[in-house]
Design a protein around this motif. Structure first.
Motif, PDB file in Angstrom:
ATOM      1  N   THR A 229     -20.525  85.803 -19.249  1.00 26.14           N
ATOM      2  CA  THR A 229     -20.497  87.132 -19.868  1.00 26.14           C
ATOM      3  C   THR A 229     -20.583  87.020 -21.388  1.00 26.14           C
ATOM      4  O   THR A 229     -21.431  87.644 -22.027  1.00 26.14           O
ATOM      5  CB  THR A 229     -19.203  87.890 -19.480  1.00 26.14           C
ATOM      6  OG1 THR A 229     -19.128  87.961 -18.057  1.00 26.14           O
ATOM      7  CG2 THR A 229     -19.174  89.287 -20.068  1.00 26.14           C
ATOM      8  N   LEU A 230     -19.699  86.213 -21.967  1.00 26.79           N
ATOM      9  CA  LEU A 230     -19.658  86.127 -23.427  1.00 26.79           C
ATOM     10  C   LEU A 230     -20.941  85.528 -23.987  1.00 26.79           C
ATOM     11  O   LEU A 230     -21.445  85.979 -25.016  1.00 26.79           O
ATOM     12  CB  LEU A 230     -18.421  85.353 -23.880  1.00 26.79           C
ATOM     13  CG  LEU A 230     -17.163  86.226 -23.864  1.00 26.79           C
ATOM     14  CD1 LEU A 230     -15.902  85.390 -23.965  1.00 26.79           C
ATOM     15  CD2 LEU A 230     -17.221  87.251 -25.002  1.00 26.79           C
ATOM     16  N   THR A 231     -21.493  84.531 -23.306  1.00 25.98           N
ATOM     17  CA  THR A 231     -22.743  83.932 -23.775  1.00 25.98           C
ATOM     18  C   THR A 231     -23.839  84.998 -23.840  1.00 25.98           C
ATOM     19  O   THR A 231     -24.558  85.120 -24.834  1.00 25.98           O
ATOM     20  CB  THR A 231     -23.177  82.790 -22.831  1.00 25.98           C
ATOM     21  OG1 THR A 231     -22.099  81.864 -22.744  1.00 25.98           O
ATOM     22  CG2 THR A 231     -24.418  82.086 -23.334  1.00 25.98           C
ATOM     23  N   ARG A 232     -23.918  85.813 -22.781  1.00 29.08           N
ATOM     24  CA  ARG A 232     -24.958  86.851 -22.715  1.00 29.08           C
ATOM     25  C   ARG A 232     -24.716  87.951 -23.749  1.00 29.08           C
ATOM     26  O   ARG A 232     -25.643  88.421 -24.404  1.00 29.08           O
ATOM     27  CB  ARG A 232     -24.991  87.475 -21.317  1.00 29.08           C
ATOM     28  CG  ARG A 232     -25.694  86.630 -20.262  1.00 29.08           C
ATOM     29  CD  ARG A 232     -27.220  86.757 -20.352  1.00 29.08           C
ATOM     30  NE  ARG A 232     -27.649  88.147 -20.520  1.00 29.08           N
ATOM     31  CZ  ARG A 232     -27.729  89.043 -19.543  1.00 29.08           C
ATOM     32  NH1 ARG A 232     -27.438  88.697 -18.315  1.00 29.08           N
ATOM     33  NH2 ARG A 232     -28.114  90.282 -19.787  1.00 29.08           N
ATOM     34  N   VAL A 233     -23.474  88.374 -23.902  1.00 33.93           N
ATOM     35  CA  VAL A 233     -23.198  89.473 -24.831  1.00 33.93           C
ATOM     36  C   VAL A 233     -23.418  89.006 -26.276  1.00 33.93           C
ATOM     37  O   VAL A 233     -23.970  89.749 -27.093  1.00 33.93           O
ATOM     38  CB  VAL A 233     -21.784  90.067 -24.619  1.00 33.93           C
ATOM     39  CG1 VAL A 233     -21.479  91.141 -25.656  1.00 33.93           C
ATOM     40  CG2 VAL A 233     -21.653  90.660 -23.216  1.00 33.93           C
ATOM     41  N   VAL A 234     -23.023  87.779 -26.586  1.00 37.31           N
ATOM     42  CA  VAL A 234     -23.260  87.264 -27.943  1.00 37.31           C
ATOM     43  C   VAL A 234     -24.759  87.236 -28.235  1.00 37.31           C
ATOM     44  O   VAL A 234     -25.197  87.687 -29.306  1.00 37.31           O
ATOM     45  CB  VAL A 234     -22.631  85.854 -28.135  1.00 37.31           C
ATOM     46  CG1 VAL A 234     -23.170  85.182 -29.389  1.00 37.31           C
ATOM     47  CG2 VAL A 234     -21.113  85.953 -28.208  1.00 37.31           C
ATOM     48  N   SER A 235     -25.582  86.774 -27.301  1.00 39.04           N
ATOM     49  CA  SER A 235     -27.008  86.729 -27.615  1.00 39.04           C
ATOM     50  C   SER A 235     -27.593  88.144 -27.697  1.00 39.04           C
ATOM     51  O   SER A 235     -28.497  88.393 -28.497  1.00 39.04           O
ATOM     52  CB  SER A 235     -27.794  85.823 -26.667  1.00 39.04           C
ATOM     53  OG  SER A 235     -27.715  86.293 -25.374  1.00 39.04           O
ATOM     54  N   HIS A 236     -27.023  89.076 -26.946  1.00 39.11           N
ATOM     55  CA  HIS A 236     -27.454  90.479 -27.062  1.00 39.11           C
ATOM     56  C   HIS A 236     -27.150  91.022 -28.465  1.00 39.11           C
ATOM     57  O   HIS A 236     -27.985  91.686 -29.082  1.00 39.11           O
ATOM     58  CB  HIS A 236     -26.746  91.324 -25.998  1.00 39.11           C
ATOM     59  CG  HIS A 236     -27.278  92.712 -25.869  1.00 39.11           C
ATOM     60  ND1 HIS A 236     -28.390  93.022 -25.120  1.00 39.11           N
ATOM     61  CD2 HIS A 236     -26.856  93.881 -26.421  1.00 39.11           C
ATOM     62  CE1 HIS A 236     -28.628  94.328 -25.225  1.00 39.11           C
ATOM     63  NE2 HIS A 236     -27.714  94.866 -26.002  1.00 39.11           N
ATOM     64  N   LEU A 237     -25.948  90.707 -28.982  1.00 42.91           N
ATOM     65  CA  LEU A 237     -25.572  91.179 -30.328  1.00 42.91           C
ATOM     66  C   LEU A 237     -26.465  90.549 -31.395  1.00 42.91           C
ATOM     67  O   LEU A 237     -26.859  91.215 -32.359  1.00 42.91           O
ATOM     68  CB  LEU A 237     -24.101  90.858 -30.608  1.00 42.91           C
ATOM     69  CG  LEU A 237     -23.080  91.628 -29.759  1.00 42.91           C
ATOM     70  CD1 LEU A 237     -21.667  91.117 -30.024  1.00 42.91           C
ATOM     71  CD2 LEU A 237     -23.157  93.134 -30.043  1.00 42.91           C
TER      72      LEU A 237
END
Ligand code: 5GP
Ligand code: MG
Length: 172
Positions: free
Chosen positions: A102-110
């Motif tokens: 989750t965090l990996t994906r959300v960080v790259s989204h940001l």
């Protein structure tokens, strides 16, 4: 319900985390705290009240649909609640780091949205479950590989309101 982390222990840890975070952002442009809904509910509310710096608060939604034997789990990110984060310094907060997906994906989204920087804080980090390398900047507690609820964390959307972190009987 077995209490793993009592409410007063959470409060004490948040005091210390808030000091660490304030020191990291002191003298810098205002940070935008971005919480990942719904689990971040209590963590964001209690932490931001302890940070005596100018800041913004915003939310993003990430829902994971656990896959079965044949289909991989899928993560859906909704950023419709976010203000424009271009050029902003973001502190992303989540309830728990489990596999790290989750965090990996959300960080790259940001990063795709053009943020100036992103640091990550998690209330809980579960040991022995991480599948992708990911190192949060701020960690509340390290916990064993148990299914926990309370203080924002749910099982089937129940238990989020509990003021402590507990291990759900039968899910151990
Ligand atoms: P990850 O992508 O790191 O595997 O998963 C993070 C998300 O899975 C968390 O935001 C949370 O929604 C859910 N999760 C992982 N472990 C637990 C747990 O022990 N209890 C609850 N309630 N949710 C969990
Ligand atoms: Mg969550």
């Amino acid at each position: 319900m077995n209490v793993l982390i009592p409410a007063d222990t959470i409060r004490e840890r948040l005091d210390a985390l808030a000091i660490q975070i304030s020191q990291a952002y002191e003298g810098k442009p205002p940070v935008t705290v971005v919480g990942i809904l719904n689990g971040c509910l209590m963590f964001v509310a209690d932490l931001v009240r302890r940070i005596d710096l100018p800041l913004r608060v915003a939310f993003i939604t990430a829902s994971s649909y656990r896959g079965d034997a044949t289909t991989p789990g899928k993560l859906v990110i909704h950023d419709g609640l976010l203000p424009d984060l271009k050029g902003r310094h973001v502190l992303l907060l989540d309830d728990i780091l489990d596999t790290g997906k989750t965090l990996t994906r959300v960080v790259s989204h940001l990063i795709d949205l053009g943020v100036a920087s992103v640091k990550v804080g998690v209330l809980l980090r579960k040991i022995g479950r991480q599948e992708v390398p990911f190192e949060p900047d701020f960690i509340g507690f390290t916990i064993p590989d148990k299914f926990v609820v309370g203080y924002g964390l749910d099982f089937d959307d129940e238990y989020r309101h509990l003021p402590y972190i507990g291990v759900l009987e039968g899910k151990e």
